[in-house]
Scaffold this motif. Sequence first.
Motif, PDB file in Angstrom:
ATOM      1  N   GLY A  32       0.788  -1.224   0.000  1.00  0.00           N
ATOM      2  CA  GLY A  32       0.000   0.000   0.000  1.00  0.00           C
ATOM      3  C   GLY A  32       0.817   1.270   0.000  1.00  0.00           C
ATOM      4  N   ILE A  33       2.077   1.170  -0.406  1.00  0.00           N
ATOM      5  CA  ILE A  33       2.999   2.315  -0.386  1.00  0.00           C
ATOM      6  C   ILE A  33       3.089   2.925  -1.777  1.00  0.00           C
ATOM      7  CG2 ILE A  33       5.433   2.944  -0.071  1.00  0.00           C
ATOM      8  CD1 ILE A  33       5.487   0.598   2.043  1.00  0.00           C
ATOM      9  N   HIS A 122      -1.366  -3.836 -10.876  1.00  0.00           N
ATOM     10  CA  HIS A 122      -2.698  -3.951 -10.287  1.00  0.00           C
ATOM     11  C   HIS A 122      -2.938  -2.902  -9.200  1.00  0.00           C
ATOM     12  CE1 HIS A 122      -2.667  -8.467 -11.523  1.00  0.00           C
ATOM     13  NE2 HIS A 122      -3.145  -7.702 -12.488  1.00  0.00           N
ATOM     14  N   TYR A 123      -1.864  -2.318  -8.690  1.00  0.00           N
ATOM     15  CA  TYR A 123      -1.980  -1.384  -7.567  1.00  0.00           C
ATOM     16  C   TYR A 123      -1.968   0.048  -8.095  1.00  0.00           C
ATOM     17  CZ  TYR A 123      -0.885  -5.610  -4.980  1.00  0.00           C
ATOM     18  OH  TYR A 123      -0.916  -6.886  -4.480  1.00  0.00           O
ATOM     19  N   ILE A 322      11.489  -1.585   5.690  1.00  0.00           N
ATOM     20  CA  ILE A 322      11.078  -0.188   5.489  1.00  0.00           C
ATOM     21  C   ILE A 322       9.573  -0.019   5.316  1.00  0.00           C
ATOM     22  CG2 ILE A 322      13.307   0.336   4.426  1.00  0.00           C
ATOM     23  CD1 ILE A 322      11.843   0.523   1.723  1.00  0.00           C
ATOM     24  N   ALA A 323       8.824  -1.100   5.150  1.00  0.00           N
ATOM     25  CA  ALA A 323       7.382  -0.952   4.899  1.00  0.00           C
ATOM     26  C   ALA A 323       6.679  -0.263   6.060  1.00  0.00           C
ATOM     27  CB  ALA A 323       6.755  -2.312   4.611  1.00  0.00           C
ATOM     28  N   LYS A 412       0.189  -7.043   3.093  1.00  0.00           N
ATOM     29  CA  LYS A 412      -0.510  -6.992   1.825  1.00  0.00           C
ATOM     30  C   LYS A 412      -1.741  -6.111   1.975  1.00  0.00           C
ATOM     31  CE  LYS A 412      -2.527  -9.776  -1.863  1.00  0.00           C
ATOM     32  NZ  LYS A 412      -2.849 -11.163  -2.348  1.00  0.00           N
ATOM     33  N   HIS A 413      -1.815  -5.089   1.126  1.00  0.00           N
ATOM     34  CA  HIS A 413      -2.908  -4.140   1.166  1.00  0.00           C
ATOM     35  C   HIS A 413      -3.957  -4.529   0.117  1.00  0.00           C
ATOM     36  CE1 HIS A 413      -4.440  -0.093   2.249  1.00  0.00           C
ATOM     37  NE2 HIS A 413      -4.928  -0.100   1.017  1.00  0.00           N
TER      38      HIS A 413
END
Length: 416
Positions: A32-33, A122-123, A322-323, A412-413
């Motif tokens: 989600g970054i 896809h994001y 780093i997430a 996982k977002h």
Amino acid sequence: MNVANKTLSCQCCIVGGGPAGMMLGLLLARAGIETIVLEKHGDFLRDFRGDTVHPSTLQILDELGLKQRFDKLPQQRVSQLEVLLADGPRPVIDFRKLKPYPYLALVPQWDLLELLAQESAHYPWYSLHMQAEAVRLIRDETSGRFCGVHTQTPSGNLRINADLIVGCDGRQSVLRHAAGLQPQNLGAPMDVLWFRVPRSAGHPNGTYGVPGSGGFLVLLNRGDYWQAAAVIPKGDAARTMAQPLSSFKSSIARRAPFLSNELESLLSWDEVKLLEVRVDRLQRWNQPGLLFIGDAAHAMSPIGGVGINLAIQDAVATANIIAAPLLAGLQPDEPTLARVQRRRMLPTRLTQGIQTTLQHRLIAPALQKTGTDKPVEMPSLLKLLLRWDTLRSIPARIFGLGFRREHVRSPKHKIP
């Protein structure tokens, strides 16, 4: 789209669309970054790049739910690596006892990168910019932190502002030079000349190393062709390629006589590509706002074909570390970035240590010898030792799984 003098902003800007950059881009987008990946070329079609996907990388693809799609890519699976000697082939590395994937997959690197790009697309908070060459870093004058990248594209200049910049732009890293970082050169006694030769029905079915006096030949079975590598002394490429191509082909045919007819398809030195082998690593992988991974942090020898796999392990470790701060809206600080190096330096040192030892003890002495190009005989003692499966499984575990294996821990977002 006209991007002349355009500015974009993101949480993480990744420079370089190779295995490290594309895997990291997918993992961050999946979390989600907001992520931008810059690739200077217009496609992934770089011939004679590393195409060896090891069991450790197959496991990562499985954890990401991509293994079934990967399996549909054109590939050859190799369960043993053999040396081709005067008295025939002998297995020296055996992957069959590794679990859950007892083989190497030989897959064109561009297919792997395209798979990662398709999944990342896809994001909606992810973007991949092709033909976007990073030329200069941007540093905040007040804090001294790197905060962006100036990029040249066919449509004009593009500025990327980012909370974090990750350099994945290879062993000749532009960002590394711009940051004033110089890797420690560990030395390599050889370079490699890559070329293709058609593979015929009567040819052997394995993937081989062909040792000899004065050089080595590597033959990767790619189904309808051999991806071949002639290992030559460091700096000897100009002399080698100044000779008639027929002389080069004759030396290859003496090592692998079954290729004699197929070598006639090699018509020009333009079809032979030079890989200048480097083994090096940075002493420090990060500066404020800037991190290097993959070949930009540590160039690997082609021994063991581990380059792709070390780069992807780096990417997984980086995302795991780093997430969380990026998801919290923070700029990863220096201690956080330094954790990536602490995590990945040990496997880098161990792998490079094995590679440089093999280069020094085996390859350099052989390259200095002169004599026949014909395959050599294997010493009787080594023949005896290699009868034991356990011995052949040790290098398979070292190169196939590596040291300090990484697993996907980043979140996982859900896609809206």
